[in-house]
Scaffold this active site. Structure first.
Site, PDB file in Angstrom:
ATOM      1  N   GLU A 142       0.843  -1.187   0.000  1.00  0.00           N
ATOM      2  CA  GLU A 142       0.000   0.000   0.000  1.00  0.00           C
ATOM      3  C   GLU A 142       0.882   1.241   0.000  1.00  0.00           C
ATOM      4  O   GLU A 142       1.720   1.417   0.890  1.00  0.00           O
ATOM      5  CB  GLU A 142      -0.908  -0.003   1.239  1.00  0.00           C
ATOM      6  CG  GLU A 142      -1.926  -1.131   1.215  1.00  0.00           C
ATOM      7  CD  GLU A 142      -2.380  -1.556   2.613  1.00  0.00           C
ATOM      8  OE1 GLU A 142      -2.057  -0.876   3.595  1.00  0.00           O
ATOM      9  OE2 GLU A 142      -3.057  -2.599   2.699  1.00  0.00           O
ATOM     10  N   LEU A 199      -6.024  -2.033  -1.238  1.00  0.00           N
ATOM     11  CA  LEU A 199      -5.808  -1.983   0.209  1.00  0.00           C
ATOM     12  C   LEU A 199      -6.385  -3.231   0.869  1.00  0.00           C
ATOM     13  O   LEU A 199      -7.569  -3.265   1.219  1.00  0.00           O
ATOM     14  CB  LEU A 199      -6.496  -0.712   0.746  1.00  0.00           C
ATOM     15  CG  LEU A 199      -6.022  -0.174   2.093  1.00  0.00           C
ATOM     16  CD1 LEU A 199      -6.473   1.274   2.237  1.00  0.00           C
ATOM     17  CD2 LEU A 199      -6.537  -0.985   3.252  1.00  0.00           C
ATOM     18  N   GLU A 238      -4.637  -6.557   3.183  1.00  0.00           N
ATOM     19  CA  GLU A 238      -3.397  -7.202   3.614  1.00  0.00           C
ATOM     20  C   GLU A 238      -3.356  -8.689   3.258  1.00  0.00           C
ATOM     21  O   GLU A 238      -2.306  -9.220   2.877  1.00  0.00           O
ATOM     22  CB  GLU A 238      -3.188  -6.996   5.120  1.00  0.00           C
ATOM     23  CG  GLU A 238      -2.788  -5.567   5.499  1.00  0.00           C
ATOM     24  CD  GLU A 238      -3.963  -4.594   5.473  1.00  0.00           C
ATOM     25  OE1 GLU A 238      -5.126  -5.042   5.408  1.00  0.00           O
ATOM     26  OE2 GLU A 238      -3.719  -3.369   5.512  1.00  0.00           O
ATOM     27  N   GLN A 277       1.862  -1.884   5.820  1.00  0.00           N
ATOM     28  CA  GLN A 277       2.137  -0.503   6.242  1.00  0.00           C
ATOM     29  C   GLN A 277       2.533  -0.385   7.721  1.00  0.00           C
ATOM     30  O   GLN A 277       3.405   0.408   8.071  1.00  0.00           O
ATOM     31  CB  GLN A 277       0.916   0.352   5.950  1.00  0.00           C
ATOM     32  CG  GLN A 277       1.259   1.771   5.638  1.00  0.00           C
ATOM     33  CD  GLN A 277       0.200   2.416   4.767  1.00  0.00           C
ATOM     34  OE1 GLN A 277      -0.951   2.543   5.167  1.00  0.00           O
ATOM     35  NE2 GLN A 277       0.576   2.809   3.572  1.00  0.00           N
ATOM     36  N   PHE A 278       1.894  -1.177   8.569  1.00  0.00           N
ATOM     37  CA  PHE A 278       2.271  -1.270   9.984  1.00  0.00           C
ATOM     38  C   PHE A 278       2.099  -2.728  10.405  1.00  0.00           C
ATOM     39  O   PHE A 278       1.153  -3.380   9.968  1.00  0.00           O
ATOM     40  CB  PHE A 278       1.385  -0.374  10.864  1.00  0.00           C
ATOM     41  CG  PHE A 278       1.657   1.094  10.668  1.00  0.00           C
ATOM     42  CD1 PHE A 278       2.608   1.758  11.440  1.00  0.00           C
ATOM     43  CD2 PHE A 278       0.971   1.809   9.691  1.00  0.00           C
ATOM     44  CE1 PHE A 278       2.868   3.105  11.237  1.00  0.00           C
ATOM     45  CE2 PHE A 278       1.235   3.163   9.489  1.00  0.00           C
ATOM     46  CZ  PHE A 278       2.192   3.811  10.262  1.00  0.00           C
ATOM     47  N   ALA A 279       2.996  -3.207  11.273  1.00  0.00           N
ATOM     48  CA  ALA A 279       2.904  -4.612  11.688  1.00  0.00           C
ATOM     49  C   ALA A 279       1.550  -4.903  12.331  1.00  0.00           C
ATOM     50  O   ALA A 279       1.036  -6.017  12.240  1.00  0.00           O
ATOM     51  CB  ALA A 279       4.042  -4.951  12.648  1.00  0.00           C
ATOM     52  N   PRO A 329      -5.091  -9.097   9.393  1.00  0.00           N
ATOM     53  CA  PRO A 329      -5.964  -9.668   8.356  1.00  0.00           C
ATOM     54  C   PRO A 329      -5.243 -10.699   7.477  1.00  0.00           C
ATOM     55  O   PRO A 329      -5.899 -11.517   6.844  1.00  0.00           O
ATOM     56  CB  PRO A 329      -6.367  -8.445   7.516  1.00  0.00           C
ATOM     57  CG  PRO A 329      -6.143  -7.277   8.404  1.00  0.00           C
ATOM     58  CD  PRO A 329      -4.989  -7.648   9.293  1.00  0.00           C
ATOM     59  N   HIS A 377      -0.923   1.245  15.690  1.00  0.00           N
ATOM     60  CA  HIS A 377       0.238   1.479  14.841  1.00  0.00           C
ATOM     61  C   HIS A 377       1.549   1.072  15.528  1.00  0.00           C
ATOM     62  O   HIS A 377       2.609   1.211  14.935  1.00  0.00           O
ATOM     63  CB  HIS A 377       0.347   2.959  14.453  1.00  0.00           C
ATOM     64  CG  HIS A 377      -0.654   3.387  13.433  1.00  0.00           C
ATOM     65  ND1 HIS A 377      -2.000   3.349  13.658  1.00  0.00           N
ATOM     66  CD2 HIS A 377      -0.497   3.877  12.177  1.00  0.00           C
ATOM     67  CE1 HIS A 377      -2.639   3.804  12.582  1.00  0.00           C
ATOM     68  NE2 HIS A 377      -1.751   4.119  11.664  1.00  0.00           N
TER      69      HIS A 377
END
Lengths: 346, 333
Positions: free
Chosen positions: B36, B65, B67, B89-91, B96, B136
């Site tokens: 993303e 978008l 995951e 984008q963030f762990a 998902p 985040h």
């Protein structure tokens, strides 16, 4: 019915313009008759204790053989557990499939030279894989496609929707086969979704959706070949809904009497795909009882030889539990392997 | 470190990661980068900055978008001959995709007896300390480390980030590569120029010491180093071990250090129960109990979601003072 049909339930030609030549018709019949034989014999092997749990596809032969028939071995096939008929038509050896359902590791290692991925147990999870396989082919300058299968229940999964959206957005050369066989174990399609025409789900992703009589192998093959050619030309993915019926139980352990009456199943038996094409070929004079007897003998011999071959493979050793986790075992896995050898021998 | 370059360049961690991706894309045309916002935008942290312009949208591309779709598509790319490098984008947004990871990424080689494998890297920023919004700052590394068939790498310096990422991309198996958000731009270092790899499975001794071993990784290395430096002023000699990779874990390095010092403190910002720190503690208990002069102590986050409340975030996330107290506790035992 709002779906593609070339030969109707009674074996009558309804779309003459779309009929392929006799050679193709006979090859389609042979493919379908062959996997029906496998399916029937697999259930017997299970009852004899010579095969584990097995999910039959009887009644869905046209949907499995007609779709896969459109592929070459340079294309990817991503079948579910019920799609052994598709895999056999694609070219997976019978012995391999028998070994898979015997839970032998030899059945898990798909042969070199075939781009068939192992039967997927979780539902719809391979749809995103198909997008990746398809894009990888394009990135490497090839025009091969990826074909993935699910059932009607699979179209409820998130992966189905993510994959269709990805494939559309990235124009991946994918052919998504949705075998609407009426049931997700005990749940009928009517309880699965409010949607009545699953092929229309493609509209939401901007890709073509095709609904085809899944018991008419000629129609299934026609629709699939068009989708494969479209993907090869770089025109992107297609969703094909094959409308069929799981006449057999979900698996050999399932008792469909708990959730459905026999009436509907009996009605679908009148639409049997094998009987239909045989009736059509017979009416054209291209098939006879003698042809049928010769074919049955040939596929019986082939199957029996394959079972003997499967019998020749040994059982796995305990240490195989930790093999093939990584290309090179981690120190932790090496320790665990040593422990297995110490406690259980080879 | 397999070093083929002599010159160095001052770099942040995010620049080192960008440099590694650039080198990998240049070196092997099978490498592709996707996720993303990784294309035109260059990633929310700019780790993929400029890559699409240099290598084109066929190899560096934005995805829808989703995951599970990103990771699942990566599986297919890897199976069919590419070297996919996906960015989540963030762990904390990996969840998902967990079905794909647990069902497929980790077991492909095994379930095909080696016929097919997924040489994929999934990069994801992780961890706290920079006052991000809710979800985040998660540290989900233990979930991955508990998943058979995947490797887990967490660098703590720009040089390691570069060398370990290049090793991860070369690796024939799937690697999850967690990048501490806190370290992206706060640390600068002389990073060797050119292509080099840092082997997975080898820990790094950050500080040598004799009294206590502090075992940590990623964002906690900076915290533990500060605690060790502070301890030295009180004549306490702390050995700091940066694991670098959780899977494979460098057990030998951990055990050798604990056998030398007799004391172990394990530090992580992940929640306390059933974390990877517990695995390290168990290994020490199984194999170095006779060397221990004090019980193993864990310094961790709490069994609660990472708090997005700025004023208490630094209480959740271990800081040098908490590490110092743990060091003192094992010395006073």
């Amino acid at each position: 019915m709002d779906m593609l049909q070339i030969i109707d339930e009674g074996g009558t030609l309804v779309s003459p313009d779309l009929l392929p030549g006799d050679e193709t018709l006979l090859a389609l019949y042979r493919a379908m008759r062959r996997i029906r034989h496998f399916d029937e014999r697999a259930v017997v092997l299970h009852r004899q204790g010579r095969m584990g749990v097995y999910p039959p596809y009887g009644g869905m032969e046209a949907s499995q053989a007609g779709t896969t028939f459109a592929l070459t071995h340079d294309d990817w096939l991503l079948p579910t557990y019920r799609d052994t008929g598709a895999a056999l038509t694609y070219g997976l050896p019978i012995a391999q499939v028998v070994l898979y359902w015997r839970t032998s590791p030899h059945g898990w290692a798909m042969p070199e030279g075939l781009k068939v991925l192992p039967f997927y147990i979780p539902i719809a999870t391979q749809y995103p894989h198909a997008v990746g396989c398809a894009l990888a082919e394009r990135m490497q300058g090839r025009s091969n496609v990826a074909m993935a299968f699910i059932g009607d229940g699979g179209s409820s999964e998130g992966d189905f929707h993510e994959a269709l959206n990805f494939a559309g957005a990235l124009s991946a050369p994918c052919v998504f086969i949705l075998q609407n066989n009426g049931w997700a174990i005990s749940v009928p399609t009517s309880a699965q979704t409010k949607a009545v025409n699953l092929s229309k789900r493609a509209d939401g992703y901007g890709i073509p959706g095709v609904r085809v009589d899944g018991n008419d192998i000629v129609a299934v093959y026609h629709a699939t070949r068009e989708a494969v050619e479209r993907a090869r030309r770089g025109e992107g993915p297609t969703l094909i809904e094959t409308v069929t019926y799981r006449v057999k139980p979900h698996t050999v352990s399932d008792d469909p009497g708990r959730y459905r009456t026999e009436d509907l199943t009996k009605e679908w038996l009148t639409k049997d795909p094998v009987v239909r094409l045989r009736a059509f070929l017979t009416s054209r004079g291209t098939w006879s009882d003698e042809h049928e007897a010769a074919l049955v003998q040939e596929i019986t011999d082939e199957f029996e030889a394959a079972v003997l071959e499967a019998d020749s493979y040994g059982e796995p050793t305990p240490s195989e539990i930790v093999d093939h986790v990584f290309a090179t075992p981690t120190p932790a896995l090496s320790e665990q392997r040593a422990l297995l050898l110490e406690e259980y021998g080879a | 470190m397999t070093l083929t370059a002599q010159k160095t360049q001052t770099m942040t961690m995010v620049a080192a990661i960008n440099d590694a991706l650039k080198l990998a894309l240049s070196r092997d045309e099978k490498v592709c980068v996707f996720g993303e916002d990784v294309g035109v935008m260059g990633g929310v942290f700019r780790a993929t900055d400029g890559l699409q312009a240099q290598f084109g949208p066929a190899r560096v591309f934005d995805t829808p978008l989703a995951e599970a779709g990103i990771v699942g598509m990566g599986v297919g790319l890897g199976l069919a001959g590419m070297r996919p490098v996906a960015e989540i984008q963030f762990a904390g947004f990996l969840y998902p995709a967990l079905d794909q990871i647990l069902s497929h990424v980790g077991r492909y080689r095994h379930r095909t007896r080696g016929r097919f494998s997924v040489p994929m890297v999934v990069r994801a920023p992780y961890g706290g300390g920079v006052h991000t919004p809710e979800q985040h700052a998660d540290s989900p590394e233990a979930i991955l480390a508990h998943t058979p068939g995947v490797k887990v790498v967490i660098p703590s310096t720009p040089s390691d980030a570069k060398g370990l990422l290049l090793a991860a991309i070369e690796d024939p198996d799937p690697v999850f590569f967690f990048e501490a958000i806190k370290l992206y731009r706060s640390v600068k270092e002389e990073v060797p120029e050119g292509y080099f790899t840092t082997p997975l499975g080898k820990a790094r001794t950050v500080r040598e010491g004799d009294d206590v071993t502090v075992i940590c990784y990623g964002g906690m290395v900076e915290v533990c180093t500060k605690a060790a430096d502070a301890a030295r002023e009180h004549d306490i000699s702390v050995e700091v071990i940066d694991l670098r990779t959780l899977v494979p874990m460098d057990k030998d390095a951990v055990l050798a250090s604990v056998r030398k010092t007799g004391r172990a403190v394990i530090v992580t910002e992940a929640p306390r129960t059933a974390g990877f720190h517990s695995e390290i503690a168990a290994v020490i208990a199984e194999e170095a109990l006779d060397s221990l002069l004090a019980p193993v102590v864990r310094v961790t986050g709490f069994d609660a979601p990472y708090p997005p409340f700025t004023s208490v975030e630094d209480t959740y996330r271990p800081n040098p003072a908490r590490v110092a107290r743990a060091i003192k506790s094992v010395l006073d035992y």
